[in-house]
Design an enzyme around this catalytic site. Structure first.
Site, PDB file in Angstrom:
ATOM      1  N   SER A  30       0.821  -1.213   0.000  1.00  0.00           N
ATOM      2  CA  SER A  30       0.000   0.000   0.000  1.00  0.00           C
ATOM      3  C   SER A  30       0.856   1.266   0.000  1.00  0.00           C
ATOM      4  O   SER A  30       0.452   2.282  -0.565  1.00  0.00           O
ATOM      5  CB  SER A  30      -0.963   0.004   1.183  1.00  0.00           C
ATOM      6  OG  SER A  30      -0.265   0.033   2.404  1.00  0.00           O
ATOM      7  N   THR A  81      10.195 -12.362 -10.680  1.00  0.00           N
ATOM      8  CA  THR A  81      10.396 -11.130 -11.432  1.00  0.00           C
ATOM      9  C   THR A  81       9.242 -10.188 -11.107  1.00  0.00           C
ATOM     10  O   THR A  81       8.074 -10.575 -11.176  1.00  0.00           O
ATOM     11  CB  THR A  81      10.480 -11.410 -12.942  1.00  0.00           C
ATOM     12  OG1 THR A  81      11.632 -12.232 -13.177  1.00  0.00           O
ATOM     13  CG2 THR A  81      10.608 -10.132 -13.742  1.00  0.00           C
ATOM     14  N   GLU A 120       7.345  -6.362 -11.679  1.00  0.00           N
ATOM     15  CA  GLU A 120       7.191  -5.235 -12.596  1.00  0.00           C
ATOM     16  C   GLU A 120       6.626  -4.065 -11.806  1.00  0.00           C
ATOM     17  O   GLU A 120       5.583  -4.183 -11.160  1.00  0.00           O
ATOM     18  CB  GLU A 120       6.247  -5.601 -13.740  1.00  0.00           C
ATOM     19  CG  GLU A 120       6.157  -4.529 -14.811  1.00  0.00           C
ATOM     20  CD  GLU A 120       4.883  -3.720 -14.747  1.00  0.00           C
ATOM     21  OE1 GLU A 120       4.933  -2.518 -15.084  1.00  0.00           O
ATOM     22  OE2 GLU A 120       3.849  -4.256 -14.355  1.00  0.00           O
TER      23      GLU A 120
END
Length: 184
Positions: A108, A131, A133
């Site tokens: 958050s 991984t 992003e």
């Protein structure tokens, strides 16, 4: 399907090496929190980043990914340009049990800054560094702090082992180490 508690996560991490390295409790001493929580595990982002750039004016193609679209950085603080994103990985290496599916949610603290973390589910039998992003949805540069919390993993136990696990089908991202680019 039940969500699994801190007691279950701790036991699997200690007995089976499900999460390595494993942080026994939630750490938040002046950093974005990480470690074991009530019903999940907050993973850290490693100091390896691949930041997207349009220097070569490439098209992003998941079937033929151009690694030249990325700039590699090893740093304690990654700056993501406005309306751009970066790839990174977890500090932790995960080994998912064959009857468990893991879902990831962003922290958050980052979400409140317009930074979105995306990870696909960790399938039964999968293992590796995850991984990550990071998308910067803002019109301003955004900071990502290495070795601090990045996202929370929730562990869901299925009613049985699936017929075919990720390991059984030799999934293309099995055993990945480091930041792993798209594969076909």
């Amino acid at each position: 399907m039940a969500i699994l508690s801190d007691k279950w996560i701790r036991a699997r991490a200690q007995q089976d090496g499900m999460i390595e390295p494993f942080e026994e409790a939630q750490r938040r001493d002046g950093c974005i929190s990480y470690g074991l929580s009530s019903f999940g595990y907050d993973a850290r982002v490693a100091p390896e980043f691949k930041i997207f750039t349009n220097v070569n004016s490439s098209t992003v193609d998941p079937k033929s990914f151009d690694a030249e679209s990325l700039v590699d950085r090893e740093t304690d603080v990654c700056i993501i340009p406005p309306n751009s994103f970066a790839l990174a990985r977890t500090v932790e290496y995960f080994r998912i049990p064959e009857d468990v599916l893991v879902i990831c949610l962003g922290k958050s603290t980052y979400a409140r800054c317009g930074i979105i973390v995306n990870v696909t589910p960790l399938e039964p039998g999968w293992e590796g560094h995850v991984t990550l992003e990071f998308s910067n949805t803002t019109p301003l540069p955004a900071k990502i702090y290495a070795n601090e919390g990045a996202c929370q993993f929730l562990f869901l136990q299925g009613n049985e082992r699936p017929e075919v696990t990720y390991a059984d089908r030799a999934g293309k991202y099995m055993g990945q180490r480091g930041v792993t680019l798209p594969r076909l």
